[in-house]
Design an enzyme around this catalytic site. Structure first.
Site, short mmCIF file in Angstrom:
data_model
loop_
_atom_site.label_atom_id
_atom_site.label_comp_id
_atom_site.label_asym_id
_atom_site.label_seq_id
_atom_site.Cartn_x
_atom_site.Cartn_y
_atom_site.Cartn_z
N CYS A 17 -3.22 1.53 6.62
CA CYS A 17 -3.39 1.03 8.00
C CYS A 17 -4.04 2.10 8.84
O CYS A 17 -4.70 1.82 9.83
CB CYS A 17 -2.05 0.71 8.61
N ASN B 242 0.81 -1.24 0.00
CA ASN B 242 0.00 0.00 0.00
C ASN B 242 0.84 1.27 0.00
O ASN B 242 0.38 2.31 -0.46
CB ASN B 242 -1.02 -0.01 1.14
N THR C 256 -2.91 -11.63 10.74
CA THR C 256 -2.68 -13.07 10.88
C THR C 256 -1.24 -13.43 10.49
O THR C 256 -0.61 -14.27 11.13
CB THR C 256 -3.66 -13.88 10.01
N GLU D 157 3.69 -4.22 12.47
CA GLU D 157 2.67 -3.18 12.33
C GLU D 157 1.54 -3.80 11.55
O GLU D 157 1.70 -4.18 10.40
CB GLU D 157 3.27 -1.96 11.63
N GLY E 228 1.30 -11.36 10.77
CA GLY E 228 2.12 -10.81 11.85
C GLY E 228 2.16 -11.73 13.06
O GLY E 228 3.22 -11.96 13.65
N GLY F 47 1.92 -5.41 7.71
CA GLY F 47 0.95 -6.15 6.90
C GLY F 47 -0.19 -6.68 7.73
O GLY F 47 -0.51 -6.12 8.78
C1 UN1 Z 1 0.30 2.57 6.38
O1 UN1 Z 1 -0.84 2.61 5.91
O2 UN1 Z 1 0.79 1.49 6.74
O3 UN1 Z 1 0.00 8.25 8.03
C2 UN1 Z 1 1.20 3.73 6.49
C3 UN1 Z 1 -0.19 7.82 6.90
C4 UN1 Z 1 0.98 7.51 6.01
C5 UN1 Z 1 1.54 6.17 6.32
C6 UN1 Z 1 0.53 5.06 6.33
N1 UN1 Z 1 2.00 8.53 6.18
O4 UN1 Z 1 -1.31 7.60 6.47
#
Ligand code: UN1
Length: 486
Positions: free
Chosen positions: A280, A150, A229, A246, A231, A226
């Site tokens: 994320c 991503n 599961t 993460e 992780g 990532g």
């Molecule tokens: C991610 O989605 O793993 O803060 C990282 C943010 C970006 C990094 C996201 N600078 O949305």
């Protein structure tokens, strides 16, 4: 179609498997290149190369190691546009965001290059006379970096730059959805002067390449971003390695009735549908407090409906494709789950017809905290509006999920803001800003199911160094701590 290789011990080499896989443009479903399907035997070679390169790299003074990072920053800047176009082509995000992805790598290179002349330890006192006490940072050794698709340039950079400046050698295993971005990133590191063996690239499936890295005895550290599961399985298999994890989020935005609702609306739309929700840190829950809910629904429905879906290279596109067909299917399964659970679908809820892995920006309301769409990470353009009677209820809802990465609150009330800052269980809390957009010089990470690693910023060094404690006794006699002390 171009074919790419593994990079091991300073050479581009084919995998022993003799097999390749394709990387697709998610907007067109057309392949953009073929990549080696690496194996455990390839990992074996890459780790051996990284081990061989380690002593020399470790002994290179950090300011000299940092020159590679400064040069990489310059090269990334020179090629920003070309790389951004590649990010959009291989990963799908719209071009302005792809430029941000590359910019994040430039910022990270510059930030960690500066560490070449810092890498601070601590000096402290001793309880005994003529004795000196301090800590220094030492590299972890050979580290395996397992990176997602991503942020196909930014996240490898978050890991590789601190790892390099701290004196580690690397085996990079990128996501099989974005191997070309990873290949270009490694090419830049080489051009920047990384010596042979210091950075190695092995593409291929997680079950083979990832597993081999995680279980290899000579790999002393693993840094993974990532799915949860994966992780968790890494955490189990990695034994005594230093592991950074993460693993996603179910990030919420609390909107209080006193908030600037136009500002909140901008933040929610950006956080939920930017990168098609594939961050994320993406906002997947809005928790509207008290009387704000009707207005929040009205505003978000109008804005979500107006978003233009399309290929990321077109300037008219607001939301690009998802990464692959499975992502479209997963997002759609959650739409079905949400409807079946009794949530009200306000906008979207289906893929458009035609080529490409697109899914319409989707908005649910009437979502309750127990529903799966309010708890599970969808990683697509799907947003749920929940309602809470008070701020404290909203914070309880915020904290009711397994994850704890990012969070936000919109309010003009400073007391409410600080109450939320103190009580929200998350690694990141934004006030009057969306859940996305972390800056590279601040720690990034979460709590609970997200994992507790802190990447980026000064804490980014902790993942790639051990702290060594050093005592220097210059008294010339035996001095016994705890015993010879009055
Ligand atoms: C991610 O989605 O793993 O803060 C990282 C943010 C970006 C990094 C996201 N600078 O949305």
């Amino acid at each position: 179609m171009p074919a790419f290789k593994l990079y091991i011990g300073g050479k581009w080499v084919p995998s022993g498997s003799g097999q390749t896989f394709a990387s697709l443009n998610p907007a067109t479903e057309r392949p953009i290149g073929r990549f080696q399907k690496g194996t455990a035997a390839d990992v074996e070679k890459a780790v051996a190369a990284a081990e061989k390169a380690l002593p020399r790299w470790q002994e290179t003074p950090p300011p000299v190691r940092a020159r590679v990072l400064y040069k990489a920053a310059t090269l990334l800047r020179q090629r920003k546009e070309e790389l951004a176009r590649l990010v959009t082509t291989e990963m799908g995000k719209v071009l302005p965001e792809a430029r941000g992805d590359v910019q994040e790598a430039i910022d990270t290179a510059e930030y960690f290059a500066g560490e070449g002349r810092r890498l601070f330890g601590t000096t402290t006192t001793s309880e005994l006379p003529d004795k000196f006490a301090m800590t220094i940072r030492v590299p972890v050794g050979v580290v395996g970096l397992i990176t997602p698709w991503n942020f196909p340039i930014a996240i490898p950079s978050w890991k590789a730059f601190p790892a390099l400046v701290c004196g580690n050698t690397i085996v990079l295993k990128p996501s099989s959805d974005t191997p070309l971005c990873a290949t270009r990133f490694v090419e830049i590191l080489l051009e920047a002067g990384v010596p042979p063996g210091v950075v190695n690239l092995v593409t291929g499936p997680g079950e083979d390449v990832g597993d081999a890295l995680v279980t290899h005895p000579a790999v002393r550290g693993i840094s993974f971003t990532g799915h949860g599961t994966t992780g968790e399985s890494i955490a189990k298999k990695a034994g005594t390695k230093k592991v950074g994890l993460e693993m996603g989020g179910k990030n919420g935005i609390i909107i209080l009735p006193d908030a600037d609702l136009a500002l909140a609306e901008d933040g929610v739309v950006w956080g939920a549908y930017g990168t098609a929700g594939q961050r994320c840190t993406a906002a997947s829950r809005v928790i509207a407090v008290g009387s704000s809910v009707k207005e929040v629904e009205r505003r978000l429905a109008a804005r979500t409906r107006a978003l233009r879906l399309g290929p990321g290279l077109l300037p008219t596109t607001d939301v690009g494709p998802l990464i692959n067909r499975q992502a479209v299917e997963k997002t759609h399964r959650y739409t079905e789950v949400g409807k079946a659970e009794g949530a009200k679908l306000l906008v979207g809820g289906s893929p458009p017809v035609g080529k490409g892995f697109f899914y319409r920006p989707t908005l649910f309301t009437g979502v309750t905290p127990d529903m799966r769409i309010a708890r599970e990470e969808i990683f697509g353009p799907s947003l749920s509006i929940l309602h809470a009677p008070t701020l404290d209820d909203a914070i309880d809802i915020m904290n009711s999920v397994e994850y704890g990465l990012s969070s936000a609150i919109y309010t003009r009330d400073v007391r409410a803001a600080f109450r939320a800052i103190a009580r929200i269980q998350a690694g990141i809390t934004y006030v009057n800003a969306s859940t996305i957009g972390a800056e590279v010089h601040l720690p990034f990470g979460g709590v609970k199911g997200t994992g507790h690693t802190r990447e980026a910023g000064w804490t980014g060094l902790d993942e790639f160094t051990h702290v060594k404690t050093v005592y220097v006794d210059y008294s010339g006699k035996l001095q016994r701590a705890q015993i010879d002390v009055e």
